[in-house]
Design a protein around this motif. Structure first.
Motif, mmCIF file in Angstrom:
data_model
loop_
_atom_site.group_PDB
_atom_site.id
_atom_site.type_symbol
_atom_site.label_atom_id
_atom_site.label_comp_id
_atom_site.label_asym_id
_atom_site.label_seq_id
_atom_site.Cartn_x
_atom_site.Cartn_y
_atom_site.Cartn_z
ATOM 1 N N ASP A 115 2.204 1.838 -3.457
ATOM 2 C CA ASP A 115 1.123 2.307 -4.326
ATOM 3 C C ASP A 115 0.819 3.776 -4.063
ATOM 4 O OD1 ASP A 115 -0.952 1.872 -6.294
ATOM 5 O OD2 ASP A 115 -2.402 1.904 -4.645
ATOM 6 N N HIS A 117 1.335 7.044 -6.678
ATOM 7 C CA HIS A 117 0.284 8.035 -6.931
ATOM 8 C C HIS A 117 0.747 9.430 -6.522
ATOM 9 C CE1 HIS A 117 -2.448 4.555 -7.379
ATOM 10 N NE2 HIS A 117 -3.227 5.394 -8.025
ATOM 11 N N ARG A 168 -7.851 6.283 1.231
ATOM 12 C CA ARG A 168 -6.600 6.981 1.524
ATOM 13 C C ARG A 168 -6.028 7.624 0.257
ATOM 14 N NH1 ARG A 168 -1.024 4.387 3.159
ATOM 15 N NH2 ARG A 168 -0.095 6.017 4.440
ATOM 16 N N LEU A 169 -6.013 6.873 -0.820
ATOM 17 C CA LEU A 169 -5.549 7.442 -2.085
ATOM 18 C C LEU A 169 -6.395 8.648 -2.475
ATOM 19 C CD1 LEU A 169 -4.896 4.240 -4.242
ATOM 20 C CD2 LEU A 169 -3.185 5.685 -3.134
ATOM 21 N N HIS A 170 -7.688 8.523 -2.333
ATOM 22 C CA HIS A 170 -8.581 9.618 -2.727
ATOM 23 C C HIS A 170 -8.337 10.850 -1.864
ATOM 24 C CE1 HIS A 170 -11.905 11.563 -4.605
ATOM 25 N NE2 HIS A 170 -12.714 11.491 -3.555
ATOM 26 N N ASN A 229 0.819 -1.205 0.000
ATOM 27 C CA ASN A 229 0.000 0.000 0.000
ATOM 28 C C ASN A 229 0.859 1.264 0.000
ATOM 29 O OD1 ASN A 229 -2.299 -1.577 0.054
ATOM 30 N ND2 ASN A 229 -2.684 -1.293 2.243
ATOM 31 N N ASP A 253 -9.149 2.375 4.909
ATOM 32 C CA ASP A 253 -9.392 1.864 3.562
ATOM 33 C C ASP A 253 -8.376 2.472 2.595
ATOM 34 O OD1 ASP A 253 -11.371 0.467 1.593
ATOM 35 O OD2 ASP A 253 -11.063 2.475 0.773
ATOM 36 N N HIS A 254 -7.629 1.630 1.899
ATOM 37 C CA HIS A 254 -6.554 2.139 1.044
ATOM 38 C C HIS A 254 -7.086 2.986 -0.106
ATOM 39 C CE1 HIS A 254 -2.683 2.461 -0.835
ATOM 40 N NE2 HIS A 254 -3.096 1.844 -1.923
ATOM 41 N N THR A 255 -8.182 2.591 -0.681
ATOM 42 C CA THR A 255 -8.757 3.385 -1.778
ATOM 43 C C THR A 255 -9.168 4.763 -1.276
ATOM 44 O OG1 THR A 255 -9.527 1.378 -2.894
ATOM 45 C CG2 THR A 255 -10.569 3.456 -3.525
#
Length: 335
Positions: free
Chosen positions: A27, A31, A315-317, A24, A311-313
């Motif tokens: 990733d 990003h 976190r990216l957002h 993570n 939640d990794h998604t």
């Protein structure tokens, strides 16, 4: 434009493990590179089942090897835990592998509890007191070789990896000013002394070979989502982690909850609120206003953003929203 950077603790989530945390982190770093963040730092902590970055230099190599342009470094290496020569060799190796991309942020706290600190360094009583001397020794080991120098960092000598002083008190500010080094303040969990420390650092700064004027970076928790409610719910993971740490029961990063009042006492709520005062939590508009206030209040040269998001998604957002906020703030300054 005020640069934004990322501070990552390689969070281990409940139900997951360190291997997934490292995937993570890489990733997120890839990003962050695409979104224009300046640097990606990892923090040294020990005996923390929710943080995977104990072997900080190893994880830095993992991140630097999987990215191309973003600066990667430590935020920070807890220097009293280590020999300056060992750190010079480790970061000399990293700089040799990824030239021009490595930062070496240094702190004097143990990054753990006192029992674990004693297990890592047997001279606990004097290790923190030697921090200024150790910084100078490390700086010399990464500098130009001197005549008749008997001990050399190989690799490391002559590479002049940029040093930073990290801190949450006046001590770090004074040392960074005296040595003419950039200063990063841990306002994401210890904001009480931020403003006095920044004033002290700027007032006492002495130019050096590395830096000709003060450069201060301020750490901020950013929990950004499409709605305020969603962001506040994400924030509960960090709030739970803080109260668990203060209760002496640290663990993996917990999932968010709908109601924190069922979990903490009024005193714990107040304490966590004070510790996490430098946080931007909400929709893009709310986060933009809060970060604008922090930049105006602190006159920060750079913000380093962090977010312990389950939640990794999500976190990216959150970091993607932060990058958009940075770009809007830059556009406003340019008008």
């Amino acid at each position: 434009m005020i640069p934004f950077s990322v501070l990552d603790l390689a969070p281990i989530r409940q139900g997951s493990d360190a291997a997934q945390a490292f995937r993570n982190s890489l990733d997120l770093a890839r990003h962050a590179e695409t979104w224009g963040f300046r640097r990606f730092w990892l923090a040294e902590h020990h005996n923390m089942t929710g943080i995977a970055s104990a072997a900080t230099s190893v994880v830095i190599g993992h991140i630097a090897g999987g990215t191309k342009t973003i600066r990667v470094g430590s935020g920070g290496v807890m220097l009293p835990n280590h020999s300056p020569l060992v750190i010079a060799e480790q970061f000399g190796t990293l700089e040799s592998l990824y030239p021009g991309r490595i930062d070496l942020g240094l702190g004097r706290a143990p990054g753990t509890d006192q029992f674990t600190a004693r297990a890592m360094r047997r001279d606990l009583a004097t290790a923190a007191e030697n921090f200024p001397h150790d910084v100078l020794e490390l700086q010399a080991l990464l500098g130009d070789v001197q005549p008749n120098q008997a001990i050399r960092a190989v690799p490391g000598m002559g590479l002049k990896v940029p040093l930073w002083i990290l801190g949450s008190s006046m001590f770090g500010a004074q040392l960074a000013a005296m040595l003419g080094l950039p200063f990063a303040f841990a306002s994401h969990f210890a904001p009480q002394m931020l403003m006095p420390a920044l004033r002290e650092y700027r007032a006492r700064f002495e130019p050096s070979v590395q830096l000709d004027k003060p450069y201060a970076m301020v750490a901020v928790n950013v929990f950004a989502a499409d709605s305020d409610d969603e962001a506040r719910r994400m924030f509960t993971s960090l709030q739970q982690q803080f109260i668990n740490l203060r209760r002496g029961t640290p663990g993996p990063l917990p999932p968010p909850v709908d109601d924190m009042d069922a979990l903490w006492s009024p005193a714990e709520k107040a304490g966590v609120g004070q510790a996490l005062a430098y946080a931007a939590v909400g929709s893009p508009e709310v986060v933009e206003q809060r970060l604008k206030e922090i930049i105006a209040d602190t006159a920060a040269d750079e913000l380093i953003t962090t977010g312990q998001i389950y939640d990794h998604t999500a976190r990216l957002h959150s970091f993607e929203i932060a990058a958009g906020v940075r770009d809007r703030l830059a556009a406003q300054r340019a008008v």
